[in-house]
Structures are given as structure tokens and as C-alpha cells.
Motif scaffolding. Structure first.
Motif, PDB file in Angstrom:
ATOM      1  N   PRO A 193     -47.355-113.079  27.634  1.00  0.00           N
ATOM      2  CA  PRO A 193     -46.938-113.943  28.735  1.00  0.00           C
ATOM      3  C   PRO A 193     -47.418-113.483  30.104  1.00  0.00           C
ATOM      4  N   SER A 194     -47.648-112.192  30.298  1.00  0.00           N
ATOM      5  CA  SER A 194     -47.993-111.731  31.650  1.00  0.00           C
ATOM      6  C   SER A 194     -48.874-110.488  31.599  1.00  0.00           C
ATOM      7  N   GLY A 195     -49.487-110.211  32.738  1.00  0.00           N
ATOM      8  CA  GLY A 195     -50.281-108.992  32.874  1.00  0.00           C
ATOM      9  C   GLY A 195     -49.390-107.760  32.893  1.00  0.00           C
ATOM     10  N   THR A 196     -48.201-107.930  33.388  1.00  0.00           N
ATOM     11  CA  THR A 196     -47.251-106.820  33.345  1.00  0.00           C
ATOM     12  C   THR A 196     -47.009-106.429  31.891  1.00  0.00           C
ATOM     13  N   ALA A 216     -51.512 -98.278  42.358  1.00  0.00           N
ATOM     14  CA  ALA A 216     -51.677 -99.001  41.081  1.00  0.00           C
ATOM     15  C   ALA A 216     -50.554 -99.992  40.815  1.00  0.00           C
ATOM     16  N   HIS A 217     -50.936-101.165  40.376  1.00  0.00           N
ATOM     17  CA  HIS A 217     -49.969-102.204  40.011  1.00  0.00           C
ATOM     18  C   HIS A 217     -49.017-101.698  38.932  1.00  0.00           C
ATOM     19  N   VAL A 218     -49.552-100.964  37.943  1.00  0.00           N
ATOM     20  CA  VAL A 218     -48.695-100.491  36.838  1.00  0.00           C
ATOM     21  C   VAL A 218     -47.555 -99.617  37.358  1.00  0.00           C
ATOM     22  N   LEU A 258     -55.241-114.281  32.816  1.00  0.00           N
ATOM     23  CA  LEU A 258     -55.793-115.634  32.830  1.00  0.00           C
ATOM     24  C   LEU A 258     -55.160-116.461  33.939  1.00  0.00           C
ATOM     25  N   SER A 259     -54.090-115.969  34.488  1.00  0.00           N
ATOM     26  CA  SER A 259     -53.277-116.745  35.439  1.00  0.00           C
ATOM     27  C   SER A 259     -53.553-116.394  36.892  1.00  0.00           C
ATOM     28  N   LYS A 260     -54.557-115.568  37.139  1.00  0.00           N
ATOM     29  CA  LYS A 260     -54.927-115.269  38.530  1.00  0.00           C
ATOM     30  C   LYS A 260     -56.051-116.227  38.919  1.00  0.00           C
ATOM     31  N   GLY A 261     -57.174-115.664  39.373  1.00  0.00           N
ATOM     32  CA  GLY A 261     -58.269-116.512  39.829  1.00  0.00           C
ATOM     33  C   GLY A 261     -58.822-117.452  38.771  1.00  0.00           C
TER      34      GLY A 261
HETATM   35  C1  LIG Z   1     -51.003-109.744  38.994  1.00  0.00           C
HETATM   36  C2  LIG Z   1     -51.381-108.431  38.526  1.00  0.00           C
HETATM   37  C3  LIG Z   1     -50.952-107.943  37.283  1.00  0.00           C
HETATM   38  C4  LIG Z   1     -50.079-108.706  36.322  1.00  0.00           C
HETATM   39  O1  LIG Z   1     -49.171-109.510  36.894  1.00  0.00           O
HETATM   40  P1  LIG Z   1     -48.307-110.592  36.108  1.00  0.00           P
HETATM   41  O2  LIG Z   1     -47.735-111.370  37.236  1.00  0.00           O
HETATM   42  O3  LIG Z   1     -47.293-109.839  35.341  1.00  0.00           O
HETATM   43  O4  LIG Z   1     -49.197-111.397  35.234  1.00  0.00           O
HETATM   44  C5  LIG Z   1     -51.378-106.693  36.901  1.00  0.00           C
HETATM   45  N1  LIG Z   1     -52.189-105.974  37.690  1.00  0.00           N
HETATM   46  C6  LIG Z   1     -52.630-106.412  38.859  1.00  0.00           C
HETATM   47  C7  LIG Z   1     -53.558-105.571  39.658  1.00  0.00           C
HETATM   48  C8  LIG Z   1     -52.243-107.652  39.334  1.00  0.00           C
HETATM   49  O5  LIG Z   1     -52.687-108.074  40.523  1.00  0.00           O
END
Ligand SMILES: *Cc1c(COP(=O)(O)O)cnc(C)c1O
Length: 336
Positions: free
Chosen positions: A57-60, A83-85, A198-201
Motif C-alpha cells: 500500500p505505501s512506500g513506508t 533519511a525518510h526511513v 508508484l504514487s509520487k511523480g
Molecule cells: C514518500 C516517500 C516514501 C514513502 O511514502 P508513502 O507515503 O508511505 O508512500 C519513502 N521515501 C521517500 C524518500 C519518500 O519521499
């Protein structure tokens, strides 16, 4: 006119994408029977030279699953301090994986092998066991800064030599590919795991894929289930992702051009104290007055953006920002 520059997550599906979603062949994905999801996973894996993929469902979730797959409790991972993580996944590294994080000070979020090498813990009962390095490409908090594969290669080599796994948070990997001219398929040689949004750009409404070898993805399915991410007939969403991979990659260069146009205009504005060079689809700039004051002025002219600090604003370009909206934004910036 409204111009939404808050994030590249605000895009709506295009008519072609909606069509692809309507006609998706779906099934129960927890049983492995969703054709659209199977197709997306195979397509993304092949693109990046990886064996297998898993739709989430998400990048997270893809990042957190990767970290879980590549570490054991009490291990440590190495990442940049932006870092996002680490910053934007709610403390999930500690919660999901019971892993500690060693944060480094990269160049706009970019690490080098020289930075990482001395931070790998020696075998010693006092030290957490270093088992994973996480890179981000492009770097969100770095203002869309990106690595070339040539810069990544020595990091991958170091990881291999030291027995560390290497994961890529590729939320915006296609922006990096379009900018550097590197080939997606070559990424598989360097990384153990790749997370692609897939949900960003790319403009899909929902979803990310994690790519890795077959054994890792098999375990990842277990972790996804535990996290509540087994989604049944989610092929309607995967179809949007497949469509985006087929149709929305090349056009990212338009977003990069738009980012350059805005950065150039900002550099001329006397109320702007600094513009971070726009490498991809993100523009970061600093304002003399509090960012909130500037955001209110922009909003009054239909331009939505976010502050990332008291005096810093972020513009993010995406497929729902058209040339006439960029033109409008340029005019408004010049009039503040
Ligand atoms: C948006 C983003 C993610 C994942 O975000 P989700 O909102 O959970 O899909 C992961 N890493 C980076 C760098 C991002 O910008």
C-alpha cells in the motif's frame, strides 16, 4: 487558477490510467491470484534487474518490510540523517525491526563509501551489529538531489566486502534515472532491495513495490501480512501502477524543466535568500520573512506549497502541474 505544489503525491489518475484500472484482471492477491498485481510485480522486477517484487500500500511499508528482511533485532542500520526511513516513518525501524540507526551527515542526503566505512561497527559485544545501509534516490529532504550509479557502485562494493545488505529507498528513483541517464536494469546489480513508489511523480493513486531476490520477497509476503498489508483484489490499484510505469516515466523530465524554471525565477526574487539548486522535481528555497507569511501570500493567488522549516519552502512538481500553471506561479513569485 490553483497550483498545488505541496507534494507529488497529490496527483489524480489520468483518463488513460482510470481506463486501465477499470479493465484490470483481479483476484485474491493473498492467494497469489490477482493477475494485475502479478503483472506489476513481474514488470517492475524485470525493469530493475531483480528477481521478484511485492506490491504494497505505501512506500513506508515497502521500506519497513525491507529493513525487517535485511536485519535481525539488535542490529544497526546506516542511513543519512535526513533519511525518510528514519525521519518520516514514525520510528518504524525501532518498532518493527528492533534495530538502531546510525545517522551520517551526507551531501544533501548523499553518502559515500568513505563516510560509511568508519561507521561500520567492529565485532564486539558492546556494539550493535551493523547489517544494513539504506540509500535514498532521489533524496527528498535534499531537495531532490540524486546519485548516479557510478557514485553508488563503491558503496555497493563496500557493503559486499563487509557483508552488509544495501537497500534503496527509491520513492523517486525514476526522477533520478531521468536526470542521470542511468538504466533501471543496472540497479539490480548493486542493491539487495529496492523500494519504488508508484504514487509520487508517476501519478498512481496508491502503492509501492519492493523488489529483491525470490527468497527475500517470499519472506516479505509474510511480513506484509503481519503488517495488515495483504490486500485481496488490489489489482485495480496495481493496474494504475503498471500504466504509470508504461506511460509516466519519460514525462518526468517535464517536471524537472518546470522545477528549473521556478528555481530560476526564485533566484531573481529579493525576498528569497537562498535557492537550493533544483536537480529533479523539487525546489527548496529560503525566505527572509517567515515561510508562513509567504505561503499565505501564495495561497491567496491559488498556489499551495508547504514549509519544511521556519524560513524554508518546498515546491514539488508533478504531472498535474501544467505549463500554464508554472507560468502563473512565475508571475506570482515576481509580484511578491
Ligand atoms: C514518500 C516517500 C516514501 C514513502 O511514502 P508513502 O507515503 O508511505 O508512500 C519513502 N521515501 C521517500 C524518500 C519518500 O519521499
Amino acid at each position: 487558477m490553483t497550483v498545488d505544489l505541496r507534494s507529488d503525491t497529490v496527483t489524480k489518475p489520468t483518463p488513460g490510467m482510470l481506463e486501465a484500472m477499470w479493465s484490470a484482471k483481479v483476484g485474491d492477491d493473498v492467494f497469489g491470484e490477482d493477475e494485475a498485481i502479478n503483472e506489476l510485480e513481474a514488470k517492475a522486477a524485470a525493469m530493475f534487474g531483480m528477481e521478484a517484487g511485492i506490491f504494497c500500500p505505501s512506500g513506508t511499508m515497502t521500506n519497513q518490510i525491507a529493513i525487517k528482511c535485511f536485519t535481525q533485532p539488535l542490529d544497526e542500520l546506516i542511513a543519512d540523517q535526513t533519511a525518510h526511513v528514519y525521519r518520516y516513518e514514525g520510528g518504524g525501524i525501532a518498532f518493527n525491526s528492533a534495530v538502531s540507526t546510525r545517522l551520517l551527515n551526507g551531501d544533501r542526503g548523499r553518502l559515500t563509501a568513505e563516510m560509511i566505512d568508519p561507521e561500520i561497527n567492529a565485532e564486539n559485544i558492546h556494539y550493535p551489529h551493523t547489517s544494513l545501509v539504506v540509500l535514498e534516490n532521489t533524496v527528498n529532504k535534499g531537495g531532490g538531489s540524486c546519485y548516479t550509479l557510478e557514485q553508488i557502485a563503491p558503496i555497493a562494493e563496500l557493503c559486499k566486502k563487509q557483508g552488509l545488505k544495501l537497500h534503496l529507498d527509491g520513492a523517486r528513483i525514476f526522477n533520478a534515472l531521468v536526470q542521470t541517464g542511468d538504466q533501471a536494469v543496472d540497479y539490480g546489480k548493486y542493491f539487495d532491495g529496492i523500494s519504488v513508489c508508484l504514487s509520487k511523480g508517476l501519478g498512481a493513486p496508491v502503492g509501492s513495490v519492493l523488489l529483491a531476490d525470490k527468497a527475500t520477497i517470499k519472506y516479505a509476503r509474510r511480513i506484509r501480512k503481519v503488517l495488515g498489508g495483504g490486500m485481496r483484489q488490489a489489482g485495480f490499484l496495481a493496474a494504475a501502477g503498471s500504466y504509470a510505469l508504461d506511460h509516466h516515466v519519460d514525462r518526468l523530465k517535464i517536471d524537472h524543466e518546470h522545477a528549473h524554471i521556478l528555481a530560476e525565477e526564485l533566484a531573481k526574487c529579493d525576498w528569497v535568500t537562498n535557492v537550493v539548486p533544483a536537480e529533479t522535481n523539487i525546489v527548496l528555497f529560503d525566505t527572509e520573512k517567515p515561510a508562513e507569511e509567504i505561503l499565505a501570500k501564495l495561497e491567496a493567488q491559488g498556489i499551495k506549497a508547504n514549509a519544511t522549516d521556519k524560513h524554508r519552502i518546498r515546491f514539488v512538481l508533478h504531472l498535474d502541474v501544467h505549463p500554464e500553471q508554472v507560468e502563473h506561479t512565475v508571475k506570482v513569485l515576481g509580484s511578491i
